[in-house]
Design a protein around this motif. Structure first.
Motif, short mmCIF file in Angstrom:
data_model
loop_
_atom_site.label_atom_id
_atom_site.label_comp_id
_atom_site.label_asym_id
_atom_site.label_seq_id
_atom_site.Cartn_x
_atom_site.Cartn_y
_atom_site.Cartn_z
N GLY A 1 42.98 87.00 27.77
CA GLY A 1 43.91 86.11 27.02
C GLY A 1 44.12 86.92 25.61
N LYS A 2 43.90 88.07 25.44
CA LYS A 2 44.17 88.87 24.00
C LYS A 2 45.53 88.44 23.72
CE LYS A 2 43.52 92.68 25.82
NZ LYS A 2 43.09 92.30 26.97
N SER A 3 46.30 88.84 24.59
CA SER A 3 47.85 88.37 23.93
C SER A 3 48.15 87.09 23.46
CB SER A 3 48.89 88.62 25.15
OG SER A 3 48.61 90.12 25.60
N VAL A 4 47.51 86.35 24.02
CA VAL A 4 47.68 84.69 23.68
C VAL A 4 46.92 84.54 22.36
CG1 VAL A 4 46.98 82.30 24.19
CG2 VAL A 4 47.75 83.72 25.92
N VAL A 5 45.93 84.97 22.07
CA VAL A 5 45.12 85.02 20.81
C VAL A 5 45.98 85.73 19.84
CG1 VAL A 5 43.17 85.75 19.54
CG2 VAL A 5 42.83 84.67 21.71
N SER A 6 46.46 87.10 20.13
CA SER A 6 47.34 87.66 19.02
C SER A 6 48.73 86.81 18.57
CB SER A 6 47.73 89.18 19.78
OG SER A 6 46.39 89.73 19.96
#
Ligand SMILES: CC(C)(COP(=O)(O)OP(=O)(O)OC[C@H]1O[C@@H](n2cnc3c(N)ncnc32)[C@H](O)[C@@H]1O)[C@@H](O)C(=O)NCCC(=O)NCCS
Ligand SMILES: Nc1ncnc2c1ncn2[C@@H]1O[C@H](COP(=O)(O)OP(=O)(O)OP(=O)(O)O)[C@@H](O)[C@H]1O
Length: 205
Positions: A14-19
């Motif tokens: 979920g890095k992209s969601v956090v970014s």
């Protein structure tokens, strides 16, 4: 000088969601996957070295043949290391330039699944790991990319274990479909922005 926040975590964590959430909050984030693709498609040295390593067909009509490169490297640790060795130094230079241009910002981010493996740990001041259990990560990546379990597992095997990532991280954001995500991101931002004041007083203007 901007505080540089690294965002790492395995595929599908979920890095992209956090970014994206950080971006919405006004924090620019360098997305390594996107920038690595741009650099690979435009840098002559990378192009020459990848062609010498993999074969001319790794570029098709001037564009990187991604499925071919993925099939060449994932599942073969030595090949992965060689490909990374060609691409990552250029990404590091590019990130430094990018961050340098944003030095007046209070916070900037750098997102990469393999931030530690690629030698970016020293490029960031704070490291945040986005964590999700393995089974959830696999399901998310399969659904997102329309990939087989085998393909996703090959990528996971090319990445550092969660235990090692966690040991190098300063904070962990849990994105397990149960723990609310947004409050964790807000708390991270408020922790790192203690001395920044975005809200203007209505009285002093
Ligand atoms: C092999 C390539 C062409 C496959 O492209 P594709 O569009 O299928 O995947 P994409 O780039 O969107 O990556 C999806 C996910 O795969 C994983 N992944 C990508 N590259 C790597 C790698 N070198 N090692 C381990 N995992 C990786 C990451 O979790 C990433 O978020 C591409 O990933 C690539 O060029 N990789 C080398 C550059 C790189 O290391 N990028 C990662 C950040 S610097
Ligand atoms: N909390 C969540 N709720 C619902 N869907 C989510 C959540 N977190 C992630 N996802 C979905 O799971 C998929 C994987 O998430 P994301 O792309 O953010 O992972 P990633 O860590 O950036 O993966 P990669 O390393 O492949 O870039 C996406 O389709 C995303 O929309």
């Amino acid at each position: 000088m901007a505080i540089k926040v690294g965002i790492t975590g395995g595929i599908g964590s979920g890095k992209s969601v956090v970014s994206r959430l950080l971006g919405i909050m006004g924090i620019p984030v360098y997305i390594s996957d996107i920038e690595a693709k741009r650099i690979t498609n435009t840098d002559e040295v990378i192009r020459r070295e990848l062609c010498a390593l993999v074969g001319e067909e790794v570029f098709q009509n001037g564009e990187l043949n991604r499925p071919l490169l993925a099939a060449y490297m994932f599942g073969y640790p030595e090949r992965t290391k060689e490909v990374n060795g060609i691409i990552h130094p250029q990404v590091k230079n590019d990130f430094r330039q990018w961050a340098g241009q944003l030095s007046s910002k209070p916070l900037v981010g750098m997102e990469s699944a393999i931030l530690i493996e690629s030698g970016f740990r020293d490029e960031v001041d704070v490291l945040v790991m986005v964590y999700a259990p393995l089974d959830i990560r696999v399901e998310r990546a399969m659904r997102r990319d329309g990939s087989s379990r085998d393909l996703v597992m090959k990528r996971i095997e090319a990445q550092m274990s969660d235990e090692v990532k966690r040991s190098q991280a300063d904070f962990v954001i849990v994105n397990d479909d149960e723990t609310p995500l947004i409050p964790q991101v807000l708390e991270l931002i408020s922790l790192l922005s203690k001395n920044n004041h975005y809200l203007c007083s209505a009285k002093n203007n």
